[in-house]
Design a protein around this motif. Structure first.
Motif, mmCIF file in Angstrom:
data_model
loop_
_atom_site.group_PDB
_atom_site.id
_atom_site.type_symbol
_atom_site.label_atom_id
_atom_site.label_comp_id
_atom_site.label_asym_id
_atom_site.label_seq_id
_atom_site.Cartn_x
_atom_site.Cartn_y
_atom_site.Cartn_z
ATOM 1 N N ARG A 82 39.582 54.136 43.876
ATOM 2 C CA ARG A 82 40.421 54.851 42.908
ATOM 3 C C ARG A 82 41.437 53.919 42.246
ATOM 4 O O ARG A 82 41.727 54.056 41.055
ATOM 5 N N VAL A 83 41.981 53.001 43.024
ATOM 6 C CA VAL A 83 42.933 52.040 42.458
ATOM 7 C C VAL A 83 42.246 51.174 41.406
ATOM 8 O O VAL A 83 42.783 50.945 40.317
ATOM 9 N N LEU A 84 41.046 50.698 41.713
ATOM 10 C CA LEU A 84 40.317 49.848 40.770
ATOM 11 C C LEU A 84 39.938 50.612 39.504
ATOM 12 O O LEU A 84 39.915 50.039 38.409
ATOM 13 N N GLU A 85 39.651 51.895 39.648
ATOM 14 C CA GLU A 85 39.332 52.707 38.469
ATOM 15 C C GLU A 85 40.522 52.797 37.521
ATOM 16 O O GLU A 85 40.355 52.882 36.298
ATOM 17 N N LYS A 86 41.722 52.763 38.078
ATOM 18 C CA LYS A 86 42.935 52.843 37.261
ATOM 19 C C LYS A 86 43.394 51.472 36.761
ATOM 20 O O LYS A 86 44.206 51.389 35.837
ATOM 21 N N LEU A 87 42.886 50.421 37.403
ATOM 22 C CA LEU A 87 43.268 49.057 37.022
ATOM 23 C C LEU A 87 42.012 48.214 36.792
ATOM 24 O O LEU A 87 41.778 47.217 37.487
ATOM 25 N N PRO A 88 41.185 48.596 35.826
ATOM 26 C CA PRO A 88 39.913 47.887 35.618
ATOM 27 C C PRO A 88 40.075 46.402 35.292
ATOM 28 O O PRO A 88 39.192 45.598 35.600
ATOM 29 N N LEU A 90 42.071 44.413 36.679
ATOM 30 C CA LEU A 90 42.467 43.665 37.878
ATOM 31 C C LEU A 90 41.406 43.715 38.977
ATOM 32 O O LEU A 90 41.688 43.353 40.122
ATOM 33 N N VAL A 91 40.216 44.163 38.626
ATOM 34 C CA VAL A 91 39.154 44.324 39.626
ATOM 35 C C VAL A 91 38.887 43.028 40.388
ATOM 36 O O VAL A 91 38.803 43.019 41.622
ATOM 37 N N ARG A 92 38.789 41.933 39.666
ATOM 38 C CA ARG A 92 38.468 40.656 40.321
ATOM 39 C C ARG A 92 39.608 40.163 41.205
ATOM 40 O O ARG A 92 39.380 39.442 42.177
ATOM 41 N N GLY A 93 40.825 40.561 40.879
ATOM 42 C CA GLY A 93 41.977 40.112 41.659
ATOM 43 C C GLY A 93 42.326 41.015 42.826
ATOM 44 O O GLY A 93 43.219 40.696 43.615
ATOM 45 N N LEU A 94 41.617 42.150 42.928
ATOM 46 C CA LEU A 94 41.879 43.097 44.021
ATOM 47 C C LEU A 94 40.564 43.435 44.722
ATOM 48 O O LEU A 94 40.086 44.574 44.673
ATOM 49 N N PRO A 95 39.974 42.472 45.406
ATOM 50 C CA PRO A 95 38.651 42.686 46.012
ATOM 51 C C PRO A 95 38.649 43.579 47.248
ATOM 52 O O PRO A 95 37.609 44.103 47.631
ATOM 53 N N THR A 96 39.812 43.758 47.875
ATOM 54 C CA THR A 96 39.890 44.546 49.107
ATOM 55 C C THR A 96 41.144 45.409 49.118
ATOM 56 O O THR A 96 42.059 45.217 48.312
ATOM 57 N N VAL A 97 41.186 46.342 50.061
ATOM 58 C CA VAL A 97 42.399 47.142 50.248
ATOM 59 C C VAL A 97 43.559 46.236 50.648
ATOM 60 O O VAL A 97 44.696 46.429 50.213
ATOM 61 N N ILE A 132 50.751 47.628 40.094
ATOM 62 C CA ILE A 132 49.854 47.933 41.211
ATOM 63 C C ILE A 132 50.515 48.920 42.160
ATOM 64 O O ILE A 132 49.875 49.856 42.650
ATOM 65 N N ARG A 133 51.802 48.727 42.404
ATOM 66 C CA ARG A 133 52.533 49.607 43.320
ATOM 67 C C ARG A 133 52.553 51.044 42.813
ATOM 68 O O ARG A 133 52.329 51.991 43.581
ATOM 69 N N VAL A 134 52.791 51.227 41.527
ATOM 70 C CA VAL A 134 52.837 52.575 40.948
ATOM 71 C C VAL A 134 51.472 53.255 41.063
ATOM 72 O O VAL A 134 51.374 54.434 41.422
#
Length: 214
Positions: free
Chosen positions: A90-96, A98-105, A118-120
């Motif tokens: 869900r986070v990646l869906e809202k931050l498309p 930044l997908v490559r920079g957020l590979p994991t929880v 990202i925090r918001v």
């Protein structure tokens, strides 16, 4: 210059000296107040840090102390990992972008500290799922403690092994914070969102998650 004039001048000079002393004292009091406030803030921060560390230690102990069979552990692990994957997705869906920079929880949790955007998004995602940071701490602790030996079961397999996962959690997990977080994880997966109930209604929380019928 007569005596009255001299006396008046002396009085004015004395008043100026008193005024300067009062100003100096006022400045000192302001500095003392600032120092006091600064010390209080540091003390409060330190107290919160100690309380947080104590809570983390207690959670870690509770997770490590669980007496579960391999099957029971795998079932709880499956809900935990599915919730973490759900949140990450869900986070990646809202931050498309930044997908490559957020590979994991873990990368989301790490970067949200300094990245407001990202925090918001993370906080809004938790709210949508009915979860709080304390739940994530508990679920991540469970994952870290048991992830290396647990196996993921699909929903169909879970239903084959156990009829009521809520009964399992309420009976086998004694730590209240961990128990509540696991129950909410089940709710997120089974119902799409966790329902936070008042303290007096916790005994009926399992009614919110329907048992799997034969």
């Amino acid at each position: 210059m007569n005596n009255e004039t001299t006396t008046l001048i002396s009085l004015k000079e004395a008043m100026k000296r008193v005024d300067h002393k009062l100003q100096a004292l006022e400045t000192q009091f302001k500095e003392l107040d600032f120092t006091k406030d600064n010390l209080m803030q540091k003390f409060e921060h330190h107290s919160k840090a100690l309380a947080s560390q104590a809570a983390q230690d207690e959670m870690w102990t509770a997770v490590r102390a669980l007496k579960l069979t391999s099957m029971e552990l795998n079932i709880l692990y499956s809900y935990v990992i599915e919730v973490l994957i759900c949140l990450h997705t869900r986070v990646l869906e809202k931050l498309p972008d930044l997908v490559r920079g957020l590979p994991t929880v873990a990368s989301v949790l790490r970067r949200k500290v300094k990245n407001k955007r990202i925090r918001v998004v993370w906080e809004s995602t938790l709210q949508e799922c009915g979860l709080q940071e304390g739940d994530i701490t508990a679920l991540c602790t469970f994952f870290i403690a048991h992830g290396n030996k647990a196996e993921h079961y699909t929903a169909k397999v879970r239903q084959m092994y156990i009829r009521d996962v809520t009964f399992l959690i309420t009976n086998m997990v004694k730590n209240q914070a961990l128990q509540d977080s696991l129950l909410r994880a089940v709710q997120v997966i089974e119902k799409g969102k966790a329902v936070r109930t008042p303290e007096k209604q916790k005994s009926s929380l399992k009614e919110l998650i329907p048992s799997v019928k034969n």
